[in-house]
Design a protein around this motif. Structure first.
Motif, short mmCIF file in Angstrom:
data_model
loop_
_atom_site.label_atom_id
_atom_site.label_comp_id
_atom_site.label_asym_id
_atom_site.label_seq_id
_atom_site.Cartn_x
_atom_site.Cartn_y
_atom_site.Cartn_z
N LEU A 83 -21.98 -3.42 -78.46
CA LEU A 83 -21.42 -2.99 -77.18
C LEU A 83 -21.74 -3.98 -76.06
CD1 LEU A 83 -22.21 0.84 -77.29
CD2 LEU A 83 -19.97 -0.26 -77.60
N LEU A 84 -22.94 -4.54 -76.10
CA LEU A 84 -23.35 -5.49 -75.05
C LEU A 84 -22.53 -6.77 -75.08
CD1 LEU A 84 -27.23 -5.07 -75.14
CD2 LEU A 84 -25.70 -4.56 -73.21
N VAL A 85 -22.16 -7.24 -76.25
CA VAL A 85 -21.39 -8.48 -76.32
C VAL A 85 -19.89 -8.23 -76.27
CG1 VAL A 85 -23.19 -9.69 -77.57
CG2 VAL A 85 -21.37 -8.57 -78.85
N GLY A 86 -19.51 -6.95 -76.40
CA GLY A 86 -18.10 -6.62 -76.36
C GLY A 86 -17.63 -6.25 -74.96
N ASP A 87 -16.47 -5.62 -74.92
CA ASP A 87 -15.87 -5.23 -73.64
C ASP A 87 -16.01 -3.74 -73.36
OD1 ASP A 87 -14.97 -7.82 -73.14
OD2 ASP A 87 -13.13 -7.52 -74.30
N ALA A 88 -17.00 -3.11 -73.92
CA ALA A 88 -17.19 -1.67 -73.74
C ALA A 88 -17.51 -1.36 -72.27
CB ALA A 88 -18.32 -1.18 -74.62
N PRO A 89 -17.08 -0.20 -71.81
CA PRO A 89 -17.42 0.20 -70.44
C PRO A 89 -18.94 0.39 -70.31
CG PRO A 89 -15.99 1.84 -71.50
CD PRO A 89 -16.25 0.76 -72.49
N GLU A 90 -19.41 0.16 -69.09
CA GLU A 90 -20.85 0.28 -68.85
C GLU A 90 -21.38 1.67 -69.20
OE1 GLU A 90 -22.35 -1.09 -65.12
OE2 GLU A 90 -21.21 -2.95 -65.23
N SER A 91 -20.58 2.67 -69.00
CA SER A 91 -21.02 4.04 -69.30
C SER A 91 -21.30 4.21 -70.79
CB SER A 91 -19.99 5.07 -68.83
OG SER A 91 -18.76 4.86 -69.50
N GLU A 92 -20.49 3.58 -71.63
CA GLU A 92 -20.70 3.65 -73.08
C GLU A 92 -21.95 2.87 -73.49
OE1 GLU A 92 -18.31 2.83 -77.29
OE2 GLU A 92 -17.28 2.53 -75.37
N VAL A 93 -22.14 1.71 -72.87
CA VAL A 93 -23.34 0.91 -73.14
C VAL A 93 -24.58 1.68 -72.71
CG1 VAL A 93 -24.56 -1.24 -72.63
CG2 VAL A 93 -22.08 -1.27 -72.95
N ALA A 94 -24.52 2.29 -71.54
CA ALA A 94 -25.66 3.05 -71.03
C ALA A 94 -25.97 4.25 -71.93
CB ALA A 94 -25.40 3.52 -69.60
#
Length: 140
Positions: A83-94
């Motif tokens: 998720l960190l290296v991809g384009d995932a939304p910050e909410s998903e990363v969090a």
């Protein structure tokens, strides 16, 4: 007296290491292990055969309990990296980060439970001597 193979999860817990344990059956110390000061000094605890048996049982039972959570934690960390290296939304990363934190806390709590159980097997003198060994291995 058998070799004190029981460097178990005690050392990483007392030293604050939160690395994942090696899963599998407990094994006796090998000659190369005896060169390590901590393993060599564990023999000084003069553990009875019964204490060794009890510690081995605790270690084995706790490792079995931890295995599923540790595998889940590894997968969650891998997903977080993706998720960190991809384009995932910050909410998903969090949210994934929170999951990793939760699993880490659960694993550490299980490890601490093991230490408390193992502590009950040792006499007061053995616990004091173990503390001395741990402080010599890595001063706090």
């Amino acid at each position: 007296m058998r070799n004190a193979w029981i460097w178990i999860p005690i050392l990483p817990l007392y030293l604050g290491s939160l690395g994942e344990p090696v899963m599998g059956q407990p094994r006796p110390l090998r000659m190369m292990d005896l060169r390590r000061p901590f393993a060599r000094n564990l023999r000084e605890l003069n553990l009875s055969d019964e204490q060794l048996r009890q510690l081995q049982q605790i270690r084995h039972r706790k490792q079995e309990e931890l295995l599923e959570r540790i595998l889940e934690l590894r997968a969650a960390r891998g997903r977080l990296r993706e998720l960190l290296v991809g384009d995932a939304p910050e909410s998903e990363v969090a949210a994934q980060f929170q999951r990793v934190q939760q699993l880490t806390q659960e694993v550490n709590a299980k490890r601490f439970e093991a230490v408390l159980e193992m502590r009950q097997v040792l006499s007061s003198e053995q616990r004091q001597h173990l503390l001395k060994i741990l402080e010599e291995a890595a001063p706090f």
